[in-house]
Motif scaffolding. Structure first.
Motif, PDB file in Angstrom:
ATOM      1  N   SER A  43       0.752  -1.138  -0.095  1.00 24.73           N
ATOM      2  CA  SER A  43       0.133  -0.144  -0.271  1.00 24.73           C
ATOM      3  C   SER A  43       0.756   1.431   0.033  1.00 24.73           C
ATOM      4  CB  SER A  43      -0.844  -0.178   1.454  1.00 24.73           C
ATOM      5  OG  SER A  43      -1.793  -1.378   1.168  1.00 24.73           O
TER       6      SER A  43
ATOM      7  N   ALA B  35       4.499 -15.574  -4.920  1.00 28.44           N
ATOM      8  CA  ALA B  35       4.426 -14.566  -5.125  1.00 28.44           C
ATOM      9  C   ALA B  35       5.529 -14.109  -4.013  1.00 28.44           C
ATOM     10  CB  ALA B  35       3.504 -13.715  -5.632  1.00 28.44           C
ATOM     11  N   GLY B  36       5.095 -14.623  -2.903  1.00 30.07           N
ATOM     12  CA  GLY B  36       6.876 -14.404  -1.760  1.00 30.07           C
ATOM     13  C   GLY B  36       5.554 -14.379  -0.450  1.00 30.07           C
ATOM     14  N   PHE B  37       3.895 -14.099  -1.048  1.00 29.74           N
ATOM     15  CA  PHE B  37       3.678 -14.057   0.939  1.00 29.74           C
ATOM     16  C   PHE B  37       3.548 -14.826   1.111  1.00 29.74           C
ATOM     17  CE2 PHE B  37       2.446  -9.401   0.556  1.00 29.74           C
ATOM     18  CZ  PHE B  37       3.762  -8.425  -0.670  1.00 29.74           C
ATOM     19  N   HIS B  38       2.332 -15.722   0.778  1.00 27.37           N
ATOM     20  CA  HIS B  38       1.903 -17.167   1.030  1.00 27.37           C
ATOM     21  C   HIS B  38       3.000 -18.368   1.286  1.00 27.37           C
ATOM     22  CE1 HIS B  38       0.342 -17.972  -3.220  1.00 27.37           C
ATOM     23  NE2 HIS B  38       0.673 -19.514  -1.978  1.00 27.37           N
ATOM     24  N   GLY B  39       4.081 -18.121  -0.021  1.00 29.20           N
ATOM     25  CA  GLY B  39       5.012 -19.182  -0.608  1.00 29.20           C
ATOM     26  C   GLY B  39       5.370 -18.820  -1.557  1.00 29.20           C
ATOM     27  N   PRO B  66      -0.840 -12.386   2.687  1.00 27.02           N
ATOM     28  CA  PRO B  66       0.704 -11.798   3.350  1.00 27.02           C
ATOM     29  C   PRO B  66       0.549 -13.045   4.472  1.00 27.02           C
ATOM     30  CG  PRO B  66      -0.232  -9.669   4.083  1.00 27.02           C
ATOM     31  CD  PRO B  66      -1.648 -11.140   3.690  1.00 27.02           C
ATOM     32  N   ASP B  67       0.852 -14.176   4.464  1.00 24.86           N
ATOM     33  CA  ASP B  67       0.299 -14.641   5.944  1.00 24.86           C
ATOM     34  C   ASP B  67       1.622 -16.497   5.637  1.00 24.86           C
ATOM     35  OD1 ASP B  67       0.321 -16.662   8.304  1.00 24.86           O
ATOM     36  OD2 ASP B  67      -1.206 -16.859   7.394  1.00 24.86           O
ATOM     37  N   LEU B  68       3.498 -16.016   5.821  1.00 17.26           N
ATOM     38  CA  LEU B  68       3.858 -16.218   5.112  1.00 17.26           C
ATOM     39  C   LEU B  68       3.773 -18.115   6.249  1.00 17.26           C
ATOM     40  CD1 LEU B  68       6.147 -17.903   2.893  1.00 17.26           C
ATOM     41  CD2 LEU B  68       8.364 -16.927   4.851  1.00 17.26           C
ATOM     42  N   VAL B  69       3.441 -17.895   7.633  1.00 18.03           N
ATOM     43  CA  VAL B  69       3.767 -19.491   8.432  1.00 18.03           C
ATOM     44  C   VAL B  69       2.551 -19.670   8.379  1.00 18.03           C
ATOM     45  CG1 VAL B  69       2.822 -17.630  10.742  1.00 18.03           C
ATOM     46  CG2 VAL B  69       4.427 -20.364  10.341  1.00 18.03           C
ATOM     47  N   PHE B  71       0.455 -19.842   5.371  1.00 12.26           N
ATOM     48  CA  PHE B  71       0.324 -20.192   3.936  1.00 12.26           C
ATOM     49  C   PHE B  71      -0.264 -19.851   3.166  1.00 12.26           C
ATOM     50  CE2 PHE B  71       0.662 -23.763   0.339  1.00 12.26           C
ATOM     51  CZ  PHE B  71       1.973 -23.604   0.176  1.00 12.26           C
ATOM     52  N   ARG B  73      -3.926 -19.715   4.126  1.00 17.21           N
ATOM     53  CA  ARG B  73      -4.420 -20.339   4.221  1.00 17.21           C
ATOM     54  C   ARG B  73      -4.912 -20.255   6.021  1.00 17.21           C
ATOM     55  NH1 ARG B  73      -1.510 -26.279   3.275  1.00 17.21           N
ATOM     56  NH2 ARG B  73      -1.852 -26.214   1.406  1.00 17.21           N
ATOM     57  N   ARG B  74      -5.017 -18.791   6.803  1.00 21.15           N
ATOM     58  CA  ARG B  74      -6.030 -18.366   7.109  1.00 21.15           C
ATOM     59  C   ARG B  74      -6.681 -17.041   7.086  1.00 21.15           C
ATOM     60  NH1 ARG B  74      -1.437 -19.581  12.152  1.00 21.15           N
ATOM     61  NH2 ARG B  74      -0.140 -17.300  11.190  1.00 21.15           N
ATOM     62  N   MET B  76      -7.608 -12.929   6.873  1.00 21.30           N
ATOM     63  CA  MET B  76      -7.362 -12.459   7.454  1.00 21.30           C
ATOM     64  C   MET B  76      -8.166 -10.835   7.135  1.00 21.30           C
ATOM     65  SD  MET B  76      -3.240 -12.593   6.671  1.00 21.30           S
ATOM     66  CE  MET B  76      -3.077 -10.637   7.401  1.00 21.30           C
ATOM     67  N   VAL B  78      -8.586  -7.898   6.208  1.00 21.78           N
ATOM     68  CA  VAL B  78      -7.964  -7.226   5.174  1.00 21.78           C
ATOM     69  C   VAL B  78      -9.018  -6.349   4.778  1.00 21.78           C
ATOM     70  CG1 VAL B  78      -5.893  -8.239   5.293  1.00 21.78           C
ATOM     71  CG2 VAL B  78      -7.572  -8.064   2.996  1.00 21.78           C
ATOM     72  N   GLU B  82      -5.822  -2.563   1.087  1.00 25.78           N
ATOM     73  CA  GLU B  82      -5.146  -3.480   1.450  1.00 25.78           C
ATOM     74  C   GLU B  82      -5.002  -5.112   0.506  1.00 25.78           C
ATOM     75  OE1 GLU B  82      -5.080  -2.734   6.349  1.00 25.78           O
ATOM     76  OE2 GLU B  82      -5.848  -4.572   5.125  1.00 25.78           O
TER      77      GLU B  82
ATOM     78  N   PHE C  13       8.853 -25.389   9.185  1.00 23.24           N
ATOM     79  CA  PHE C  13       8.007 -23.834   9.273  1.00 23.24           C
ATOM     80  C   PHE C  13       6.602 -23.793   8.631  1.00 23.24           C
ATOM     81  CE2 PHE C  13       7.079 -19.452   6.834  1.00 23.24           C
ATOM     82  CZ  PHE C  13       7.712 -18.686   8.545  1.00 23.24           C
ATOM     83  N   TYR C  16       5.364 -26.025   5.288  1.00 20.57           N
ATOM     84  CA  TYR C  16       6.987 -26.393   5.113  1.00 20.57           C
ATOM     85  C   TYR C  16       7.374 -27.412   6.280  1.00 20.57           C
ATOM     86  CZ  TYR C  16       6.619 -22.731   1.927  1.00 20.57           C
ATOM     87  OH  TYR C  16       6.437 -21.439   0.915  1.00 20.57           O
TER      88      TYR C  16
ATOM     89  N   ARG D  74      -5.907  -6.806  12.945  1.00 21.73           N
ATOM     90  CA  ARG D  74      -6.240  -7.428  11.950  1.00 21.73           C
ATOM     91  C   ARG D  74      -6.366  -8.510  12.290  1.00 21.73           C
ATOM     92  NH1 ARG D  74      -3.644  -6.665   5.613  1.00 21.73           N
ATOM     93  NH2 ARG D  74      -1.739  -7.914   7.118  1.00 21.73           N
ATOM     94  N   ALA D  75      -7.704  -9.174  12.127  1.00 25.80           N
ATOM     95  CA  ALA D  75      -8.857 -10.740  13.094  1.00 25.80           C
ATOM     96  C   ALA D  75      -7.919 -11.074  11.674  1.00 25.80           C
ATOM     97  CB  ALA D  75      -9.685 -10.160  12.837  1.00 25.80           C
ATOM     98  N   ASN D  77      -7.656 -16.076  11.357  1.00 20.66           N
ATOM     99  CA  ASN D  77      -8.627 -16.891  12.372  1.00 20.66           C
ATOM    100  C   ASN D  77      -7.426 -18.146  12.495  1.00 20.66           C
ATOM    101  OD1 ASN D  77     -10.291 -18.825  12.104  1.00 20.66           O
ATOM    102  ND2 ASN D  77     -10.671 -19.055  10.280  1.00 20.66           N
TER     103      ASN D  77
END
Lengths: 253, 253, 253, 253
Positions: A43, B35-39, B66-69, B71, B73-74, B76, B78, B82, C13, C16, D74-75, D77
């Motif tokens: 952003s 693209a590097g945000f989830h993987g 944007p949640d690498l840990v 993946f 899949r949670r 958010m 936003v 955003e 991680f 992973y 940000r919430a 899950n």
């Protein structure tokens, strides 16, 4: 005579604000925009590009080490391949968001310690140049005169914009005085402006030992993280204009 | 009759390997590239694009939270702004690296929970569509039939590729059976292939209650994170070809 | 005679997976557990501590550079203060989660390039030692014989556990043969076990030039990222036991 | 009568500064210290603990969602297990660094959207309480009166410190007025102080509809991210002291 004024922009991150983008954007002509690795976020990136466009400021990518907590200021022993790939990625991100805002990417300037290391590290310099060339050979590469980046860029047929620093002292060999030495950074705004105007008029700089060092310059760098940087930028711009130097984005020539 | 086979690719990260990109790339026609945000990371991204190019597989961006840990899949919470900004950033990164490799971006497909939420969340769906439209209106948007993404994309004049799932059961209303219900995922490879071939031939699917649900499809999704996914992909492709269905990237039409 | 067998653990991680924790945990006596900076995450950390506890394996902190995409294997030019602070943080995280699981922290072993740099970099070695001493002077510090870490730890009154490597060749001066040289890593499991048993029995190692290098050892390191590492660990343990060497966590003495 | 004044601290990150820790630390009695997930880094954490110690301010852990760019606001899950694990990790990190500085952990207070969600989400509230109980049952848990956190903490035998907000309006049922409604936040410093003093003196608050809501309070929260927050903190403290209320860390009783 013409000069471009560049500054680092878009380094805020989420709730964290840094720099004085709105203030500087009024006076500079090229913005080096962070891509989210050492600073910036999606952003912030987009808003900074919009701000640049609104002020007619040219947009460049400002790729740095992947070290947010270190703000890209810590040397990292990355391979040339890693460097090429993360520089390309960051160029792509900035250029693509700029494209969505109707803005073409003017230039690439490496950030922080990556910039410093590439002065003398031919492998990193070549990696940066390869990333630019792979993306678009018409994009300008900002480089310190006589650095490895200049050589690497020219070897690949890139257009180079030579860069000088308004607030840094120079060694007789044309290198910057190390920040660890006293007098490396010039803090007096009047002196910074006077020096900068003289550097362009005389095509060179007076080094710390009094000798004159010839230095061609296409663009001059301002730092936005100091109080009053917006006023310094304004003074620098009027200083140039008062002496007949056209202040203009380097890519506009 | 024609069908595109797509799969998620390039989700490895640094020393961490995930998926079976080399195996699947032999049989699919479209790659959704992280693209590097989830993987994914800049080097994985570039290598995956090269791999796709070598196999003649079309390249798409696969933007995620944007949640690498997690993946990606949670869920958010936003904002739409955003979401639009980080989707645009991820499209830009994939498209720009692809450009450096001489490959044009074919499509965009949202990843994981962002994909799931955008089925029914009109704000997120519109944010994704705006990001694609801002970047390039000629890029295809992959979307679940009858989802909010289809509506949002069409409202902005985007080209939509409707997507079906080979290994998922369907409700009578055309929605996927929730993964929390038994029978949601079909594990038998023979059954997956038979179902997929039938879905294309009959332009619809037999839902869990036995009713026939009409479903137009441009592309069918395969998951690469299961053992034997490369063999399943190969069987799926030959299954289609054996029944006269042309397997071809959706953007190649 | 007694020896401790240690291995790096808990480096997965999120989605992973890396390493072979469940396999190795059956044979080792000390686990070096990642703290989330070069690898690991809060859930992996806790599960790894539970796994160690279930196998009676002692728990140590394995602090690394803050470089997840580089897995802590790239040199970073951090200041001694930064190093001390992030090592302390990582020790605190592992020790505190261990405490919640009823397990006391036995030791600290630096990871990857931080470990390598601290061999010879007295500033980093002192920073690591200060972090351990600040947290708890009774915690053992794993260190390479004759390294700066040994000196720095002893200067602060820390208990040192000297570490040898089962699968690495040694120079005549007791240093490891650089991984860039051929023969640096020994791949034959039988040879690794035979060498390790001999190293403990003879209190030294035969260097690459045939000379005998005296080497005291409290713990021997195994790498878990190679196929068959769990079988190698089992063989190493039986090899020691067959020659009358007690295999036991170093802190249990 | 006694009251504790708490504020969020240590949320700066690398080159990014946020909040007014030095200013507030003079007047507060409990510091909620970020652990690096929504804000903070290892060096900031340690310096903040030293600052708290120097001012005799009690130290607490302030765990948040793993969302630095979203500042934990940000919430997400997350599962109850994930939540328990990352809260425990963050408690461990803060407590362990505090231990190195000779300071015992007084309390835990969830940050941002995790705090908000745990008001009413019994699963998250229980996860937070389990993390505290697993680490150390003598650590205080800060909780909003009548929230799920109070119930979950008491069910595990934890000591609860009830918290009120000096600058927020209350609904007749004792809930905070949503920030989306006008008048939710009270900006006038004089009014904030007057209200806070009255809340303690009368053991309750006048809600937005004029009704009196009984509210027991052990600690009162101040926000440090507004200009003048240090002066407000000083006024709040003198306001309490002038009316005979002892201002003291809640764990000091």
């Amino acid at each position: 005579m013409r000069i471009d004024i560049n500054a680092d922009m878009g380094e805020s991150f989420g709730a964290y604000k840094i720099g004085n983008d709105a203030g500087l954007m009024k006076s500079i002509t090229s913005a080096n925009i962070a891509a989210g690795f050492h600073g910036g976020d999606p952003s912030v990136l987009r808003e900074t590009i919009r701000l640049a466009r609104a002020h007619g400021v040219a947009v460049g990518a400002h790729p740095g080490f992947p070290d947010l907590v270190g703000f890209g200021r810590r040397a990292m022993n990355v391979t040339a391949k890693e460097c090429e790939d993360f520089v390309l990625y960051q160029i792509a991100a900035v250029a693509g968001v700029a494209r969505a805002e109707g803005v073409a990417l003017q230039h690439v300037k490496a950030h922080g310690e990556l910039f410093n290391m590439a002065f003398t590290n031919a492998d990193l310099a070549a990696a940066i140049a390869r990333a630019v060339a792979a993306f678009d050979k018409s994009v300008l590469l900002f480089a310190f005169p006589n650095s490895e980046v200049v050589k690497a860029g020219r070897a690949l047929g890139l257009r180079i914009a030579l860069e000088i620093f308004a607030d840094r002292a120079y060694e007789p060999d044309g290198q910057l005085v190390s920040r660890r030495k006293p007098g490396a950074v010039i803090h007096d705004p009047e002196l910074v402006v006077a020096r900068a105007v003289k550097m362009i008029a005389e095509r060179g700089v007076v080094a710390v030992d009094g000798t004159f060092v010839p230095l061609e310059a296409d663009t001059i760098c301002l730092h936005g993280d100091t109080p009053g940087s917006d006023q310094l930028a304004a003074k620098l711009r009027s200083g140039f204009e008062a002496t007949g130097v056209t202040v203009q984005a380097v890519g506009a020539r």
